[in-house]
Design an enzyme around this catalytic site. Structure first.
Site, PDB file in Angstrom:
ATOM      1  N   ASN A  18       0.881  -1.175   0.000  1.00 43.26           N
ATOM      2  CA  ASN A  18       0.000   0.000   0.000  1.00 43.26           C
ATOM      3  C   ASN A  18       0.916   1.221   0.000  1.00 43.26           C
ATOM      4  O   ASN A  18       1.498   1.557   1.025  1.00 43.26           O
ATOM      5  CB  ASN A  18      -0.901  -0.026   1.238  1.00 43.26           C
ATOM      6  CG  ASN A  18      -1.726   1.245   1.375  1.00 43.26           C
ATOM      7  OD1 ASN A  18      -1.775   2.057   0.451  1.00 43.26           O
ATOM      8  ND2 ASN A  18      -2.359   1.427   2.525  1.00 43.26           N
ATOM      9  N   LYS A  20       0.134   4.245  -0.229  1.00 42.05           N
ATOM     10  CA  LYS A  20      -0.480   5.444   0.357  1.00 42.05           C
ATOM     11  C   LYS A  20      -0.240   6.623  -0.586  1.00 42.05           C
ATOM     12  O   LYS A  20      -0.291   6.438  -1.799  1.00 42.05           O
ATOM     13  CB  LYS A  20       0.044   5.675   1.782  1.00 42.05           C
ATOM     14  CG  LYS A  20      -0.088   4.383   2.628  1.00 42.05           C
ATOM     15  CD  LYS A  20       0.186   4.565   4.079  1.00 42.05           C
ATOM     16  CE  LYS A  20       0.019   3.229   4.794  1.00 42.05           C
ATOM     17  NZ  LYS A  20       0.154   3.303   6.242  1.00 42.05           N
ATOM     18  N   HIS A 105      -9.343   1.554   5.140  1.00 44.03           N
ATOM     19  CA  HIS A 105      -8.046   1.698   5.818  1.00 44.03           C
ATOM     20  C   HIS A 105      -8.209   2.643   7.010  1.00 44.03           C
ATOM     21  O   HIS A 105      -8.976   3.607   6.946  1.00 44.03           O
ATOM     22  CB  HIS A 105      -6.994   2.241   4.842  1.00 44.03           C
ATOM     23  CG  HIS A 105      -5.608   2.137   5.395  1.00 44.03           C
ATOM     24  ND1 HIS A 105      -5.116   3.038   6.304  1.00 44.03           N
ATOM     25  CD2 HIS A 105      -4.628   1.221   5.187  1.00 44.03           C
ATOM     26  CE1 HIS A 105      -3.879   2.680   6.639  1.00 44.03           C
ATOM     27  NE2 HIS A 105      -3.569   1.575   5.969  1.00 44.03           N
ATOM     28  N   GLU A 107      -6.458   4.972   8.042  1.00 40.15           N
ATOM     29  CA  GLU A 107      -6.175   6.382   7.739  1.00 40.15           C
ATOM     30  C   GLU A 107      -7.397   7.054   7.115  1.00 40.15           C
ATOM     31  O   GLU A 107      -7.638   8.240   7.326  1.00 40.15           O
ATOM     32  CB  GLU A 107      -4.942   6.479   6.823  1.00 40.15           C
ATOM     33  CG  GLU A 107      -3.670   6.193   7.619  1.00 40.15           C
ATOM     34  CD  GLU A 107      -2.550   5.565   6.819  1.00 40.15           C
ATOM     35  OE1 GLU A 107      -2.581   5.627   5.571  1.00 40.15           O
ATOM     36  OE2 GLU A 107      -1.628   5.003   7.448  1.00 40.15           O
ATOM     37  N   GLU A 174      -5.040  -4.790  10.711  1.00 38.72           N
ATOM     38  CA  GLU A 174      -4.007  -3.772  10.890  1.00 38.72           C
ATOM     39  C   GLU A 174      -4.214  -3.054  12.220  1.00 38.72           C
ATOM     40  O   GLU A 174      -4.996  -2.093  12.301  1.00 38.72           O
ATOM     41  CB  GLU A 174      -4.064  -2.746   9.754  1.00 38.72           C
ATOM     42  CG  GLU A 174      -3.793  -3.330   8.382  1.00 38.72           C
ATOM     43  CD  GLU A 174      -3.177  -2.298   7.428  1.00 38.72           C
ATOM     44  OE1 GLU A 174      -2.156  -2.620   6.821  1.00 38.72           O
ATOM     45  OE2 GLU A 174      -3.709  -1.180   7.327  1.00 38.72           O
ATOM     46  N   GLY A 180       3.164   2.188  10.750  1.00 41.12           N
ATOM     47  CA  GLY A 180       4.141   3.261  10.566  1.00 41.12           C
ATOM     48  C   GLY A 180       4.942   3.599  11.807  1.00 41.12           C
ATOM     49  O   GLY A 180       5.597   4.635  11.869  1.00 41.12           O
ATOM     50  N   SER A 213       3.916  -2.187  10.190  1.00 35.73           N
ATOM     51  CA  SER A 213       5.377  -2.291  10.338  1.00 35.73           C
ATOM     52  C   SER A 213       5.930  -3.647   9.890  1.00 35.73           C
ATOM     53  O   SER A 213       6.863  -4.179  10.501  1.00 35.73           O
ATOM     54  CB  SER A 213       5.803  -1.974  11.777  1.00 35.73           C
ATOM     55  OG  SER A 213       5.452  -0.638  12.103  1.00 35.73           O
TER      56      SER A 213
END
Ligand code: 13P
Length: 251
Positions: A18, A20, A105, A107, A174, A180, A213
């Site tokens: 991904n 992003k 997701h 985010e 996730e 991250g 990660s």
């Protein structure tokens, strides 16, 4: 070729990057130059997907056509067209050769107001047009610390999967606190949660990925877990050598 020994039908293994909001078209093509040659001996027990920004989809579609790597988008609207400024529909994606789409997701849920209801609508629209959605679920650090991990994920699954075809679906677990941060969820804990997710599905063969990660240094341990069928990879998918090492994980 390697085989997974199992009494039930073999679940598909899916390694997805991904990107992003990273990479121009030129940078995306540069990535492929370094990445594709490293996939020549990749075992065919696994699928490799790149989920890239909308602007890079057309260019990558031409470069990847007929090859080993499939293409994914990072979101999709539920209508085919209409007054929805800034959105992209499923027919717009399939026309240019996109096969997969990330939906829900964290985010998007956190920064762009995505709700379980909109996630559900996007999932159904993706499937109606032949895309395979990758549904993301996962808990915050506060939810984990409060012992609410399972309840939160079960609630997401219950709402997000209403009317969704589990024969054309990938799920990514996730944990938000692992995204991250370099703070990977222990492989055995990810395996436990993914087993719980599987227990809630009507189709136990839905591939379930771990994301958060994932790096070349931990992918082998992650993939050694019995319930984990792949990875959804952010930062480590941006660099050809590191994502190639992840796709070429050692079973
Ligand atoms: P990182 O691999 O950068 O932690 O991101 C994970 C992720 O959000 C993939 O969708």
């Amino acid at each position: 070729m390697s085989w997974r020994i199992s009494l039930s039908p073999v679940r598909k293994i899916v390694l997805a990057g991904n990107w992003k909001m990273h990479k121009t078209q030129a940078e995306a093509l540069e990535f492929l130059k370094g990445f594709l040659p490293q996939l020549e001996n990749t075992p065919d027990d696994r699928d490799a997907i790149l989920c890239v920004p909308y602007t890079a989809l057309g260019t990558l579609s031409k470069s990847l056509h007929g090859g080993r790597v499939r293409l994914g988008a990072q979101n999709v609207h539920w209508e085919e067209n209409g007054a929805f400024t800034g959105e992209v529909s499923a027919p717009m994606l399939t026309e240019i050769g996109v096969d997969y789409v990330v939906v829900g997701h964290s985010e998007r849920r956190e920064y762009f107001g995505e709700t379980d209801e909109t996630v559900n609508r996007r999932l159904k629209a993706a499937q109606a047009h032949g895309l395979t959605p990758i549904l993301c679920v996962g808990e915050t650090k506060a939810q984990r610390d409060a012992g609410e991990t399972e309840a939160h994920i079960f609630s997401q699954l219950e709402k997000d999967l209403v009317g969704v075809d589990q024969n054309n679906l990938i799920i990514a677990y996730e944990p938000i606190w692992a995204i991250g941060t370099g703070d990977t969820c222990e492989a055995t804990e990810a395996n436990r949660v993914i087993g719980l997710i599987r227990s809630k599905l009507t189709n136990p063969n839905v591939p379930i990925q771990y994301g958060g990660s994932v790096k070349p240094g931990n992918i082998d341990e992650i993939m050694a877990q019995s319930e984990i069928d792949g990875a959804l990879v952010g930062g480590a998918s941006l660099e050809p050598d590191s994502f190639a090492r992840i796709v070429n994980y050692k079973a």
